[in-house]
Design an enzyme around this catalytic site. Structure first.
Site, PDB file in Angstrom:
ATOM      1  N   CYS A  87       0.843  -1.201   0.000  1.00 24.57           N
ATOM      2  CA  CYS A  87       0.000   0.000   0.000  1.00 24.57           C
ATOM      3  C   CYS A  87       0.876   1.248   0.000  1.00 24.57           C
ATOM      4  O   CYS A  87       0.655   2.168  -0.776  1.00 24.57           O
ATOM      5  CB  CYS A  87      -0.927  -0.005   1.211  1.00 24.57           C
ATOM      6  SG  CYS A  87      -2.157  -1.309   1.174  1.00 24.57           S
ATOM      7  N   ARG A 107      -0.267   4.252  -2.491  1.00 20.88           N
ATOM      8  CA  ARG A 107      -1.196   4.054  -3.606  1.00 20.88           C
ATOM      9  C   ARG A 107      -2.609   3.777  -3.117  1.00 20.88           C
ATOM     10  O   ARG A 107      -3.598   4.152  -3.753  1.00 20.88           O
ATOM     11  CB  ARG A 107      -0.734   2.899  -4.494  1.00 20.88           C
ATOM     12  CG  ARG A 107      -0.769   1.568  -3.771  1.00 20.88           C
ATOM     13  CD  ARG A 107      -0.752   0.343  -4.656  1.00 20.88           C
ATOM     14  NE  ARG A 107      -0.927  -0.833  -3.814  1.00 20.88           N
ATOM     15  CZ  ARG A 107      -2.088  -1.399  -3.535  1.00 20.88           C
ATOM     16  NH1 ARG A 107      -3.209  -0.920  -4.047  1.00 20.88           N
ATOM     17  NH2 ARG A 107      -2.162  -2.454  -2.738  1.00 20.88           N
ATOM     18  N   ASN A 155       0.530   4.355   9.271  1.00 24.90           N
ATOM     19  CA  ASN A 155       1.571   4.642   8.286  1.00 24.90           C
ATOM     20  C   ASN A 155       2.276   5.964   8.573  1.00 24.90           C
ATOM     21  O   ASN A 155       3.498   6.068   8.440  1.00 24.90           O
ATOM     22  CB  ASN A 155       0.984   4.661   6.880  1.00 24.90           C
ATOM     23  CG  ASN A 155       0.276   3.378   6.504  1.00 24.90           C
ATOM     24  OD1 ASN A 155      -0.828   3.410   5.958  1.00 24.90           O
ATOM     25  ND2 ASN A 155       0.866   2.232   6.800  1.00 24.90           N
ATOM     26  N   HIS A 176      -9.552   6.065   0.976  1.00 21.04           N
ATOM     27  CA  HIS A 176     -10.917   5.576   1.149  1.00 21.04           C
ATOM     28  C   HIS A 176     -11.266   5.288   2.600  1.00 21.04           C
ATOM     29  O   HIS A 176     -10.411   4.961   3.414  1.00 21.04           O
ATOM     30  CB  HIS A 176     -11.143   4.316   0.313  1.00 21.04           C
ATOM     31  CG  HIS A 176     -10.049   3.297   0.454  1.00 21.04           C
ATOM     32  ND1 HIS A 176      -8.926   3.298  -0.356  1.00 21.04           N
ATOM     33  CD2 HIS A 176      -9.883   2.269   1.323  1.00 21.04           C
ATOM     34  CE1 HIS A 176      -8.131   2.298   0.004  1.00 21.04           C
ATOM     35  NE2 HIS A 176      -8.689   1.659   1.019  1.00 21.04           N
ATOM     36  N   ILE A 177     -12.557   5.425   2.873  1.00 20.21           N
ATOM     37  CA  ILE A 177     -13.148   4.970   4.127  1.00 20.21           C
ATOM     38  C   ILE A 177     -14.026   3.778   3.787  1.00 20.21           C
ATOM     39  O   ILE A 177     -14.914   3.879   2.930  1.00 20.21           O
ATOM     40  CB  ILE A 177     -13.993   6.075   4.793  1.00 20.21           C
ATOM     41  CG1 ILE A 177     -13.125   7.275   5.168  1.00 20.21           C
ATOM     42  CG2 ILE A 177     -14.714   5.531   6.027  1.00 20.21           C
ATOM     43  CD1 ILE A 177     -13.935   8.491   5.608  1.00 20.21           C
TER      44      ILE A 177
END
EC number: 2.1.1.45
Length: 274
Positions: free
Chosen positions: A156, A176, A187, A217-218
């Site tokens: 990710c 990404r 992160n 996104h959620i």
């Protein structure tokens, strides 16, 4: 960390509904950036509790080059268990690509440390986790991908780059795919910690962490938790103390890090989408 709450709010208000690989569905935007001045505190989300041992142990595990979850499990960190084989293998994920890219002996971490020490103005001081040769197929399970020699999951956080100005080290992370509620706070903390570690090794001060997300996104089953988090007021950021300078970037231990004054709201539980 008002910047992070603004990020959640932006996705909630502007995201489009999309299907996704996990079948959960998301509210998604494309392209977002946050900046954190590491001189002003360690960017650890305070509107919910972040599990610091998971952040630290995972980063040390990446830096070791390991792709087996044994070290994590031995330290009560189970964030990768869902995708591992029965033997604990995850295939050529982050640690492998960082330390031995594509199995060709390219130690990207050692290389960036050397470049920062000898040519800090270079525009090539970066690390790639994304390796098209081992990106897993979406048609088979993570475990089946590992058996075929692929990674269990594609990275990710795909790339990070270092930049030196005025004796300060900054890091830009390119992600990404960004799970805004569960993944992104983790992160941000992980790469902020890495920036502190690299700065110490190279006798630099810390500058900024710049976080850049692609598909942000959620998940649909996280909306209630996001609303709860948005209702909370951020608290003052903690500070990080590194208690010793290790012989190399690869020799740090969990006990070397102390997060002072980490005050936070209660944890908010949410299911991870597999």
């Amino acid at each position: 960390m008002r910047e992070y709450l603004n990020f959640l709010k932006y996705i909630k208000e502007n995201g489009v509904l999309k299907n996704d690989r996990t079948g959960t569905g998301t509210r998604s935007i494309f392209g977002y950036q946050m900046r954190f001045d590491l001189q002003k505190g360690f960017p650890l989300v305070t509107t919910k509790k972040i599990h610091i041992p998971s952040v630290v142990h995972e980063l040390l595990w990446f830096l070791s080059g390991s792709t087996n979850i044994k070290y994590l499990n031995d330290n009560n960190v189970r964030i990768w268990n869902e995708w591992a084989t029965v033997d604990g293998e995850l295939g050529p994920i982050y640690g492998k690509q960082w330390r031995d890219f594509n199995g060709q002996g390219i130690d990207q971490i050692a290389d960036v440390i050397q470049m920062l020490k000898t040519n800090p103005n270079s525009r090539r001081i970066l690390v790639l986790a994304w390796n098209p040769c081992v990106v897993p197929s979406e048609k088979i399970s993570p475990q089946e991908n590992v058996v075929k020699g692929n990674s269990a999951l594609p990275p990710c956080h795909a790339m990070f780059q270092f930049y030196v100005a005025n004796n300060k080290l900054s890091c830009m992370l390119t992600q990404r795919s960004a799970d805004a509620f569960l993944g992104v706070p983790f992160n941000i903390a992980s790469y902020s910690l890495l920036t502190h570690m690299v700065a110490q090794q190279c006798n630099l001060d810390v500058g900024e962490l710049i976080w850049s997300g692609g598909d942000c996104h959620i998940y649909n089953n996280h909306i209630e938790q996001v609303n709860e988090q948005l209702s909370r007021e951020p608290l003052a950021l903690p500070t990080l103390k590194i208690l010793r300078k290790s012989n190399s970037i690869f020799d740090y231990k969990y006990e070397d890090f102390e997060f002072e004054n980490y005050n936070h709201h209660p944890a908010i539980k949410a299911k991870i989408s597999v």
